[in-house]
Design a protein around this motif. Sequence first.
Motif, PDB file in Angstrom:
ATOM      1  N   GLU A 148      13.528   5.231  -0.719  1.00 21.65           N
ATOM      2  CA  GLU A 148      11.999   4.483   0.138  1.00 21.65           C
ATOM      3  C   GLU A 148      11.915   3.539  -1.498  1.00 21.65           C
ATOM      4  O   GLU A 148      12.574   3.359  -2.194  1.00 21.65           O
ATOM      5  N   ARG A 165       8.601   0.531  -2.704  1.00 23.69           N
ATOM      6  CA  ARG A 165       7.358  -0.018  -3.021  1.00 23.69           C
ATOM      7  C   ARG A 165       7.257  -1.637  -3.505  1.00 23.69           C
ATOM      8  O   ARG A 165       8.051  -2.102  -4.241  1.00 23.69           O
ATOM      9  N   GLY A 223       8.567   0.739   8.452  1.00 19.79           N
ATOM     10  CA  GLY A 223       7.721   1.402   7.667  1.00 19.79           C
ATOM     11  C   GLY A 223       5.719   0.775   8.017  1.00 19.79           C
ATOM     12  O   GLY A 223       6.346   0.222   9.447  1.00 19.79           O
ATOM     13  N   ALA A 224       5.610   0.413   6.846  1.00 22.78           N
ATOM     14  CA  ALA A 224       3.975  -0.226   7.941  1.00 22.78           C
ATOM     15  C   ALA A 224       3.350  -1.415   8.448  1.00 22.78           C
ATOM     16  O   ALA A 224       4.512  -2.596   8.196  1.00 22.78           O
ATOM     17  N   ALA A 280       0.711  -1.397  -0.083  1.00 21.44           N
ATOM     18  CA  ALA A 280      -0.145   0.340  -0.436  1.00 21.44           C
ATOM     19  C   ALA A 280       0.698   1.066  -0.104  1.00 21.44           C
ATOM     20  O   ALA A 280       0.275   2.280  -0.192  1.00 21.44           O
ATOM     21  N   ARG A 281       1.855   1.084   0.518  1.00 19.94           N
ATOM     22  CA  ARG A 281       3.051   2.854   0.740  1.00 19.94           C
ATOM     23  C   ARG A 281       4.139   2.368   1.081  1.00 19.94           C
ATOM     24  O   ARG A 281       4.656   1.194   1.023  1.00 19.94           O
ATOM     25  N   PRO A 282       4.996   3.031   0.634  1.00 20.98           N
ATOM     26  CA  PRO A 282       6.817   2.861   0.771  1.00 20.98           C
ATOM     27  C   PRO A 282       6.819   2.540   1.999  1.00 20.98           C
ATOM     28  O   PRO A 282       7.129   2.765   3.312  1.00 20.98           O
ATOM     29  N   TYR A 283       8.048   2.019   1.812  1.00 18.35           N
ATOM     30  CA  TYR A 283       9.120   1.363   3.328  1.00 18.35           C
ATOM     31  C   TYR A 283      10.325   2.207   3.048  1.00 18.35           C
ATOM     32  O   TYR A 283      10.602   2.980   1.341  1.00 18.35           O
TER      33      TYR A 283
END
Length: 284
Positions: free
Chosen positions: A275, A277, A211-212, A193-196
């Motif tokens: 970053e 993805r 990240g998440a 869903a989002r970049p790390y």
Amino acid sequence: MIEVLAPGPYATVQDLGRPGFAHLGVPRSGAADARSLRLANRLVGNAEGLAGIELTLGMARLLFHDGAWVALAGAPVDASATHAPSAGMGAPFWVPPGAELRLGMPAWGLRTYLAVRGGIAVEPVLGSRSTDSLSGLGPEPLRAGTLLPVGPPEGGIAVDLAPPPEPRPAVLRVTPGPRDDWFAPDALGVLCARPYTVSQDSNRVGVRLNGAELVRAREGELPSEGMVTGAIQVPPSGQPIVFLADHPPTGGYPVIGVVREADLPVAAQLRPGDEVRFTVRPGR
């Protein structure tokens, strides 16, 4: 003979590794970005598997006691040799006897590969000249005063040029599993869903990411099982780790997915603060 005057932040000798010994607990190791090492070798007429120098964040100084054809690939750096025309990426160039080759810091990316016609001919261990940062096999990391022998040349110099790579958004394609069932049903969606952000603790063993959190659906730990390069292992923190060339042959944390082999060079060029993805590639 090449004398290391300054190795930069971290530099090692690498070839394509020592496959076939994982059952004995020996990692494959080898160049983290094998595609770039192969390219550099081809440009100077070497077989793709000959050993070269893997430079982390450049900044090396090398004294060539004998003249040699060399080529650079991977993370782009400025290069200059005394008593020689300007050098660049993706094309062979001559370093005269007694010249010092200076390499700058990459404009982007992490690892630059220097191939020398004839290959770096340090003593092999288990069939490979690679430095394994996890097990300690192979030659020690380069330091000031290290002397590197060069093998005899084979084949001709390439006439084709290889344009330096362009910086692109880092995207890693992932095949789910084998332990994605250990995670919450939406964990793969969370991963993508989002970049790390790449952690400062990353190295040749793995790219550690912030990240998440990837939430577990099952408690406990797995018995140790075989690991492959590109495995995305998730420790109890929920922060993923992408295994690189020096990863251990076994591990006990669940693997939510595996980065496809074609994208491993992208992972190998990630530097702290970058970053990245993920995107899921269906199938097993």
